[in-house]
Design an enzyme around this catalytic site. Sequence first.
Site, mmCIF file in Angstrom:
data_model
loop_
_atom_site.group_PDB
_atom_site.id
_atom_site.type_symbol
_atom_site.label_atom_id
_atom_site.label_comp_id
_atom_site.label_asym_id
_atom_site.label_seq_id
_atom_site.Cartn_x
_atom_site.Cartn_y
_atom_site.Cartn_z
ATOM 1 N N ASP A 31 71.037 52.349 82.371
ATOM 2 C CA ASP A 31 70.419 53.287 82.193
ATOM 3 C C ASP A 31 70.270 52.394 79.838
ATOM 4 O O ASP A 31 70.971 51.664 79.832
ATOM 5 C CB ASP A 31 70.773 54.590 81.597
ATOM 6 C CG ASP A 31 69.739 55.771 80.529
ATOM 7 O OD1 ASP A 31 69.164 55.192 80.285
ATOM 8 O OD2 ASP A 31 70.348 56.032 79.950
ATOM 9 N N ASP B 201 69.140 54.075 76.644
ATOM 10 C CA ASP B 201 70.123 54.359 75.751
ATOM 11 C C ASP B 201 71.166 55.408 75.866
ATOM 12 O O ASP B 201 71.087 56.537 77.078
ATOM 13 C CB ASP B 201 68.829 55.084 75.014
ATOM 14 C CG ASP B 201 68.633 55.451 73.439
ATOM 15 O OD1 ASP B 201 70.190 55.505 72.620
ATOM 16 O OD2 ASP B 201 67.803 56.349 73.088
HETATM 17 MG MG LIG Z 1 70.480 57.437 77.758
#
Ligand SMILES: [Mg+2]
Length: 216
Positions: free
Chosen positions: A12, A14
């Site tokens: 992922d 962020d």
């Molecule tokens: Mg995230």
Amino acid sequence: MKNKEIKGLIFDLDGVIVSTEHNHFLAWKKTADQLGVKFSEHENEKLKGLSRVDSLKAILAIDNLIISEKEFGTLMLDKNEFYLESIQLLNESNILPGVKNLLVSAKEQGIKMAVGSSSKNAPFIVKLLGLDDYFELIVDGNMVADPKPHPEVFLNAAKGMNLKPSDCIVFEDAESGIKAALDGGFHAIAVGNKNIAEMAHEYLNDLTEFKLDLYA
Ligand SMILES: [Mg+2]
């Protein structure tokens, strides 16, 4: 003894590779300034996990402000503009601990890597961080019909690397992302968010704690 033979890593963006939380704060701060609402890091804490619409509603609620639908729409667009402006300044120094070392080691060992993010800005941010050479592909919010917690983003990432989900680890900091990884048949590792530690296969405070040797 190895835990599991792993051929691919999916990240992922962020909260795992970089944190743009402060950029969101700066953007909401500008929005609040436009409205004359006092907005500090403390108020910002309460926006965590809220969508853009609900965040703006929460800011208006601070001073019980009522605005027209049109004005609301304009403020939403402005906030995104402010955010995009502020992320232009992201660079290698914003990469979270342990990320770069892991990418370098994994690449050396021939392990394929991808990014699976809901953010439409993901390819741009990865480029700003100088990490684009490490990833086979970036699956971003523009490329999927169903966002997380649907597993589509991770399934597309695995497919793009020619790997089965069971051959890949997913690193995630959000509940929706761990759910997506588990539903997709991936080995799910929660990073930096203790609230989701229980639901994942493993939990790490950050990627400095990840031992690649146990998997590859
Ligand atoms: Mg995230």
